[in-house]
Design a protein around this motif. Structure first.
Motif, PDB file in Angstrom:
ATOM      1  N   SER A 124       0.841  -1.195   0.000  1.00  0.00           N
ATOM      2  CA  SER A 124       0.000   0.000   0.000  1.00  0.00           C
ATOM      3  C   SER A 124       0.874   1.243   0.000  1.00  0.00           C
ATOM      4  O   SER A 124       2.012   1.233   0.456  1.00  0.00           O
ATOM      5  N   LEU A 126      -3.813   4.305   1.775  1.00  0.00           N
ATOM      6  CA  LEU A 126      -4.646   3.565   0.828  1.00  0.00           C
ATOM      7  C   LEU A 126      -4.635   2.074   1.162  1.00  0.00           C
ATOM      8  O   LEU A 126      -3.670   1.561   1.727  1.00  0.00           O
ATOM      9  N   PRO A 127      -5.696   1.357   0.811  1.00  0.00           N
ATOM     10  CA  PRO A 127      -5.712  -0.091   1.082  1.00  0.00           C
ATOM     11  C   PRO A 127      -4.667  -0.819   0.214  1.00  0.00           C
ATOM     12  O   PRO A 127      -4.234  -0.306  -0.823  1.00  0.00           O
ATOM     13  N   ALA A 128      -4.298  -1.999   0.649  1.00  0.00           N
ATOM     14  CA  ALA A 128      -3.288  -2.793  -0.064  1.00  0.00           C
ATOM     15  C   ALA A 128      -3.791  -3.149  -1.459  1.00  0.00           C
ATOM     16  O   ALA A 128      -4.963  -3.443  -1.661  1.00  0.00           O
ATOM     17  N   GLU A 129      -2.877  -3.116  -2.401  1.00  0.00           N
ATOM     18  CA  GLU A 129      -3.213  -3.466  -3.778  1.00  0.00           C
ATOM     19  C   GLU A 129      -2.223  -4.500  -4.293  1.00  0.00           C
ATOM     20  O   GLU A 129      -1.094  -4.605  -3.808  1.00  0.00           O
ATOM     21  N   TYR A 162       5.962   1.669  -3.083  1.00  0.00           N
ATOM     22  CA  TYR A 162       5.061   1.301  -1.990  1.00  0.00           C
ATOM     23  C   TYR A 162       5.731   1.569  -0.640  1.00  0.00           C
ATOM     24  O   TYR A 162       6.928   1.361  -0.475  1.00  0.00           O
ATOM     25  N   GLY A 195       4.349  -3.375   2.613  1.00  0.00           N
ATOM     26  CA  GLY A 195       3.928  -4.525   1.824  1.00  0.00           C
ATOM     27  C   GLY A 195       5.025  -5.558   1.754  1.00  0.00           C
ATOM     28  O   GLY A 195       6.056  -5.460   2.425  1.00  0.00           O
TER      29      GLY A 195
END
Length: 135
Positions: free
Chosen positions: A29, A33-36, A95, A98
């Motif tokens: 992330s 923001l949420p993890a992608e 990022y 993560g």
């Protein structure tokens, strides 16, 4: 064609290339923001390089009668796969948090399979040259 081990290595490398299009290399992330999931589809240069390496490996399978061209194409696909992995790593620096996904193994396996194919194509070419000398 299928009796040669480099066919299997090239097919495995090509399959790994196509698999990395869908499976994530990194899950992280940016900020709050949420993890992608970061895949090759999310970045145009990665998409182009991944498809180029996979298609080149697949095309090289059918060039078994022209070993020198097959060797050159496989070396090119190996170089593109190495650049692809380096580009994956450089893009993960954006990022904040993560980790590398388990499916990133496919991105690392493609250059290994290309290297094994190069070694076997070279051995095959050397064997044919030695047999031509005996005639």
């Amino acid at each position: 064609m299928i009796q040669r081990i480099q066919t299997i290595w090239l097919l495995a490398a090509s399959a790994c290339g196509f698999i990395t299009l869908q499976l994530p290399f990194y899950i992280g992330s940016i900020g709050a923001l949420p993890a992608e999931r970061f895949t090759a589809l999310g970045n145009l240069p990665l998409l182009i390089l991944t498809i180029a390496a996979a298609i080149t490996g697949f095309v090289a399978i059918f060039l078994y009668k022209n070993r020198s061209l097959q060797l050159k194409l496989t070396i090119a696909a190996f170089a593109v796969a190495i650049i692809n992995v380096a580009l994956f790593f450089s893009k993960t620096q954006t990022y904040n948090t993560g980790g590398i996904a388990l499916s990133s193994v496919f991105a690392f396996a493609a250059p290994v399979f290309y290297a094994l194919a190069i070694r076997n194509i070279y051995r095959d070419q050397k064997l044919v040259k030695s047999l031509d000398r005996l005639r």
